[in-house]
Design a protein around this motif. Structure first.
Motif, PDB file in Angstrom:
ATOM      1  N   ALA A 296      50.141  28.527  15.940  1.00 35.53           N
ATOM      2  CA  ALA A 296      51.001  27.593  16.662  1.00 35.53           C
ATOM      3  C   ALA A 296      50.158  26.461  17.229  1.00 35.53           C
ATOM      4  CB  ALA A 296      51.733  28.321  17.785  1.00 35.53           C
ATOM      5  N   GLY A 297      50.686  25.248  17.173  1.00 34.61           N
ATOM      6  CA  GLY A 297      49.987  24.094  17.717  1.00 34.61           C
ATOM      7  C   GLY A 297      48.842  23.599  16.861  1.00 34.61           C
ATOM      8  N   SER A 298      48.784  24.004  15.614  1.00 29.52           N
ATOM      9  CA  SER A 298      47.675  23.595  14.741  1.00 29.52           C
ATOM     10  C   SER A 298      47.707  22.094  14.486  1.00 29.52           C
ATOM     11  CB  SER A 298      47.746  24.329  13.405  1.00 29.52           C
ATOM     12  OG  SER A 298      47.456  25.697  13.555  1.00 29.52           O
ATOM     13  N   THR A 299      46.560  21.465  14.610  1.00 28.46           N
ATOM     14  CA  THR A 299      46.414  20.061  14.224  1.00 28.46           C
ATOM     15  C   THR A 299      46.116  20.005  12.724  1.00 28.46           C
ATOM     16  OG1 THR A 299      44.035  20.064  14.627  1.00 28.46           O
ATOM     17  CG2 THR A 299      45.475  19.533  16.502  1.00 28.46           C
ATOM     18  N   LEU A 300      46.019  18.802  12.203  1.00 26.10           N
ATOM     19  CA  LEU A 300      45.696  18.660  10.784  1.00 26.10           C
ATOM     20  C   LEU A 300      44.317  19.267  10.481  1.00 26.10           C
ATOM     21  CD1 LEU A 300      47.206  17.445   8.355  1.00 26.10           C
ATOM     22  CD2 LEU A 300      45.759  15.403   8.586  1.00 26.10           C
ATOM     23  N   GLU A 301      43.376  19.114  11.415  1.00 29.56           N
ATOM     24  CA  GLU A 301      42.045  19.699  11.222  1.00 29.56           C
ATOM     25  C   GLU A 301      42.102  21.223  11.255  1.00 29.56           C
ATOM     26  OE1 GLU A 301      39.910  17.772  14.361  1.00 29.56           O
ATOM     27  OE2 GLU A 301      39.019  16.294  12.982  1.00 29.56           O
TER      28      GLU A 301
ATOM     29  N   ASP B 204      49.793  10.458  12.181  1.00 27.27           N
ATOM     30  CA  ASP B 204      49.180   9.345  12.913  1.00 27.27           C
ATOM     31  C   ASP B 204      47.914   9.740  13.660  1.00 27.27           C
ATOM     32  OD1 ASP B 204      51.211   7.671  12.078  1.00 27.27           O
ATOM     33  OD2 ASP B 204      52.494   8.141  13.795  1.00 27.27           O
ATOM     34  N   SER B 205      47.836  10.986  14.137  1.00 26.91           N
ATOM     35  CA  SER B 205      46.706  11.369  14.990  1.00 26.91           C
ATOM     36  C   SER B 205      46.192  12.756  14.615  1.00 26.91           C
ATOM     37  CB  SER B 205      47.126  11.352  16.461  1.00 26.91           C
ATOM     38  OG  SER B 205      46.111  11.892  17.284  1.00 26.91           O
ATOM     39  N   LEU B 206      44.896  12.925  14.743  1.00 28.27           N
ATOM     40  CA  LEU B 206      44.294  14.241  14.504  1.00 28.27           C
ATOM     41  C   LEU B 206      44.452  15.160  15.708  1.00 28.27           C
ATOM     42  CD1 LEU B 206      40.932  13.266  12.707  1.00 28.27           C
ATOM     43  CD2 LEU B 206      43.038  14.165  11.682  1.00 28.27           C
ATOM     44  N   GLU B 207      44.937  14.600  16.812  1.00 30.35           N
ATOM     45  CA  GLU B 207      45.092  15.390  18.033  1.00 30.35           C
ATOM     46  C   GLU B 207      46.470  16.025  18.135  1.00 30.35           C
ATOM     47  OE1 GLU B 207      42.502  15.808  19.915  1.00 30.35           O
ATOM     48  OE2 GLU B 207      41.309  14.403  18.710  1.00 30.35           O
TER      49      GLU B 207
ATOM     50  N   ALA C  64      46.024   3.866   7.473  1.00 39.95           N
ATOM     51  CA  ALA C  64      47.254   3.861   8.268  1.00 39.95           C
ATOM     52  C   ALA C  64      47.481   5.201   8.939  1.00 39.95           C
ATOM     53  CB  ALA C  64      48.458   3.515   7.379  1.00 39.95           C
ATOM     54  N   GLY C  65      46.725   6.211   8.565  1.00 40.98           N
ATOM     55  CA  GLY C  65      46.878   7.551   9.122  1.00 40.98           C
ATOM     56  C   GLY C  65      45.997   8.537   8.375  1.00 40.98           C
ATOM     57  N   TYR C  66      46.257   9.818   8.610  1.00 42.95           N
ATOM     58  CA  TYR C  66      45.404  10.867   8.072  1.00 42.95           C
ATOM     59  C   TYR C  66      46.180  11.751   7.105  1.00 42.95           C
ATOM     60  CZ  TYR C  66      42.530   9.375  11.987  1.00 42.95           C
ATOM     61  OH  TYR C  66      41.790   8.621  12.867  1.00 42.95           O
ATOM     62  N   ARG C  67      45.549  12.119   5.994  1.00 44.48           N
ATOM     63  CA  ARG C  67      46.178  12.963   4.983  1.00 44.48           C
ATOM     64  C   ARG C  67      45.309  14.201   4.742  1.00 44.48           C
ATOM     65  NH1 ARG C  67      49.722  10.218   1.220  1.00 44.48           N
ATOM     66  NH2 ARG C  67      49.974   7.996   1.775  1.00 44.48           N
ATOM     67  N   LEU C  68      45.967  15.309   4.524  1.00 48.26           N
ATOM     68  CA  LEU C  68      45.291  16.533   4.100  1.00 48.26           C
ATOM     69  C   LEU C  68      45.256  16.530   2.570  1.00 48.26           C
ATOM     70  CD1 LEU C  68      44.154  19.321   5.127  1.00 48.26           C
ATOM     71  CD2 LEU C  68      46.419  20.252   4.606  1.00 48.26           C
ATOM     72  N   VAL C  69      44.063  16.641   1.995  1.00 45.05           N
ATOM     73  CA  VAL C  69      43.905  16.604   0.540  1.00 45.05           C
ATOM     74  C   VAL C  69      43.440  17.973   0.064  1.00 45.05           C
ATOM     75  CG1 VAL C  69      42.724  15.522  -1.402  1.00 45.05           C
ATOM     76  CG2 VAL C  69      43.342  14.150   0.602  1.00 45.05           C
TER      77      VAL C  69
END
Length: 454
Positions: A143-148, A114-117, A171-176
């Motif tokens: 540890a604590g890695s976000t999607l980015e 849902d969030s990049l944060e 609707a949200g964020y995906r890693l491709v």
């Protein structure tokens, strides 16, 4: 005698001006030396330009003397979506290439977040990647890695085999993940996260999987597959490059002798020769209507260079179908420039390529016309060759003239110093005479006053 600190004060004469005129007159003795030096320096510059022209011509002759030039092949394609190149290992031939599919890279996306944060991982988290050839690779995650952060960790790993990006699907964020190489074996087939934070669900979305594909084609009916769209050695010595436009098409490939390269090399050599002749023409041009003459007019080096080149151009090359340049449509005109009969040259290259190769390149480095011509220029360009010796001689004369100039300048200064001393003495003498004259006039005036003379 009183010392005069500045010329002319004692006498009232413009002795400084006279001394300057004498200095200018004496320095005229330096002009012939300076002119000779300028002439020699101009010659050195001209020899440098001459050497550059000869070097360019020799390079063009060496290209003509390279037997590989006459063995070059060219690959041409009729149709869209494919290009081809041929090395010296290829053989002339004609091929029909039908492209069923091109090679593609595998792709795979994760489920959405849902969030990049949001921090997604605990300490020791990893991402395991699987590929079509059965190999795997593990990426360590902080540890604590976000999607980015996960994206950046993958892209920083040179051995990961994939590039990562983020897509917002609304609707949200995906890693491709996209495979860095095309083909079935290099295609990404799966990814598994370990060590995710409590409550985080992140994994592959199987519906987004796009397997990597090999290129599929036939060459003259023979099935070929390639992991990349650069198909090498399917035809020996030939490299095919496929683009999406090729899919579903049959293209015609022709591998043939590269006649264009031979003609291009001949024309380049002719152009270099004519350019050198133009350079020489400017250097030996006599002065007309006040215009200065060329720097190397009457120079023996230039005359010898021209005579040796003409000798090689007009000499016969025995043992082949072509023995003279004129047989190939190349001849010297009355201005000393080379001219090319394009029709005759084209016919020779097309009908008798082996004979053209034999004429220019011969069986060894110096048996063909181009080899003999190149050898002549190499001797001229050698450090101890004609041009090198001419430059060395001119530089030696410049050095000698510099020494003469220095000696003559010192002699002029000594002469001017002698004039200065003589003028100083003259200034003091006239000053004394003026003082004596003034004194006598004063005495006579006093005597006339005493005698009451008017």
């Amino acid at each position: 005698m009183a010392t005069i600190s500045s010329l002319g004060i004692g006498s009232g004469l413009d002795l400084n001006g006279l001394l300057d005129q004498l200095r200018s007159a004496e320095r005229q003795k330096l002009q012939p030396i300076a002119q000779q030096k300028a002439q020699q320096e101009a010659k050195i510059s001209a020899y440098g330009r001459l050497k550059a022209g000869v070097d360019k011509l020799q390079s063009a002759a060496q290209s003509l003397n390279d037997t590989a030039l006459y063995q070059k092949l060219t690959a041409s394609v009729q149709g869209d979506g494919m290009s081809a190149s041929a090395s010296d290992k290829a053989s002339p031939g004609r091929y029909d290439v039908t492209v069923t599919s091109i090679a593609t890279a595998g792709t795979l996306a994760t489920t959405r977040v849902d969030s990049l944060e949001t921090g997604l991982t605990d300490a020791g988290a990893t991402l395991d990647l699987a590929f079509g050839d059965g190999s795997t690779h593990q990426v360590a995650l902080d540890a604590g890695s976000t999607l980015e952060d996960i994206r950046d960790a993958i892209n920083a790993d040179e051995a990961a085999g994939v590039d990562a990006s983020i897509i917002n699907d609304g609707a949200g964020y995906r890693l491709v993940l996209s495979s860095r190489e095309t083909g079935v074996d290099a295609g990404i087939t799966g990814m598994t996260f370990a060590g995710l934070s409590t409550g985080v669900t992140l994994g592959e979305d199987a519906a987004t999987a796009r397997a990597g594909k090999d290129a599929s084609l036939t060459i003259n009916g023979i099935d070929i597959t390639s992991a990349t769209n650069t198909v090498e050695e399917a035809i020996q010595g030939v490299t095919l490059t496929l683009t999406p436009e090729a899919e579903g098409n049959t293209l015609s490939l022709t591998v043939a002798r590269d006649k264009g390269s031979v003609k291009e090399a001949v024309n380049k050599w002719v152009a270099a020769y004519n350019e050198l002749q133009s350079t020489i023409g400017r250097m030996i041009k006599p002065g007309v209507d006040g215009a200065s003459s060329g720097e190397l007019i009457g120079d023996r080096t230039v005359r010898t260079l021209e005579s040796r080149m003409v000798r090689d151009l007009t000499s016969s090359v025995p043992g082949g179908d072509y023995t003279l340049l004129s047989d190939l449509g190349i001849s010297l005109n009355k201005e000393g420039r080379l001219e090319v009969d394009e029709e005759t040259l084209d016919a020779a290259i097309a009908d008798s390529p082996a004979s053209v190769a034999s004429f220019f390149a011969g069986e060894s480095d110096e048996t063909g016309m181009a080899g003999q011509f190149s050898a002549t220029l190499e001797q001229i360009l050698d450090d101890k060759g004609m041009i090198g010796n001419a430059i060395e001689g001119a530089e030696s004369r410049v050095e000698s003239l510099n020494e003469r100039f220095t000696r003559m300048e010192a002699s002029v200064e000594r002469t001017i110093e002698r004039y200065r001393k003589q003028f100083s003495q003259l200034d003091g003498l006239i000053a004394q005479m003026n003082q004596t004259s003034g004194y006598l006039i004063q005495q006579f005036d006093m005597m006339n006053a005493q005698l009451k003379r008017d």
